[in-house]
Enzyme design. Sequence first.
Site, PDB file in Angstrom:
ATOM      1  CD  GLU A   1      -5.388   2.606   2.770  1.00 10.30           C
ATOM      2  OE1 GLU A   1      -5.392   2.938   1.577  1.00 10.30           O
ATOM      3  OE2 GLU A   1      -5.044   3.377   3.689  1.00 10.30           O
TER       4      GLU A   1
ATOM      5  N   GLY B   1      -4.344   7.422   4.664  1.00  7.79           N
ATOM      6  CA  GLY B   1      -5.767   7.729   4.662  1.00  7.79           C
ATOM      7  C   GLY B   1      -6.145   8.933   3.826  1.00  7.79           C
TER       8      GLY B   1
ATOM      9  CG  ASP C   1      -2.185   0.769   1.055  1.00 13.04           C
ATOM     10  OD1 ASP C   1      -2.312   1.488   0.044  1.00 13.04           O
ATOM     11  OD2 ASP C   1      -3.073   0.666   1.929  1.00 13.04           O
TER      12      ASP C   1
END
Length: 225
Positions: free
Chosen positions: A102, A94, A80
């Site tokens: 996540e 975020g 990520d």
Amino acid sequence: MDMKKLAGDKAAEYVKDGMVLGLGTGSTAYHMVNAVGELVKNGMKLKAIPTSKATEAQAKELGIPLLTIDEVDHIDLAIDGVDEIDPQFNAIKGGGGALYREKVVATLADQVMWIMDESKLVDKIGAFHLPVEIAQYGSKQAMKQMEDYGFHPVLRVKDGKTFVTDNGNYIADLHLGAGFDIDDVYGKLTGMLGVLEHGLFLNMCKRIIVGCSSGEVKVIENSGK
């Protein structure tokens, strides 16, 4: 030079046959998902869990076999992006609004890898706002509590409307400034009524992959993990 694509493509080299993969959300993760799609097209067998509806739609289009979070008890590798990360591997995530999913995926993963362009590397996190996912019901009270703590929350708005996450919640972006007291903020948010999750991802990753403007890709291992 697309630094995000450099990092996303490099991350795909760590994907192995038979893996259960966590697929992140955001502009850098987008390139990684495309690279994973190529692996699947070339015959690699893997299954993936997306961290947002946007990533799910992208993965489906690429033919990546998907699982829901309820179908797995562990994830081999989660990849990520981050919005900011410091030398102690403390990250803010975020910016895309998917921080809760996540964090669930990252927490389940045997290995976590953050991918980014070089602008995301900072000495101290906090110049980027800290996203906090809050319930719609009682959001005014949660905002006031964060305001009282001096966190300077701003309710996220997108396209002229209050932004709503895939989970049906709001996002409060906290304007804390670089060098804020991470432990203090973490503790206060973790126990706060109305807060589902916050975007502090502290020392969760095994390695980071950084795309640089020079065309180089740096892989930095976290010796503490």
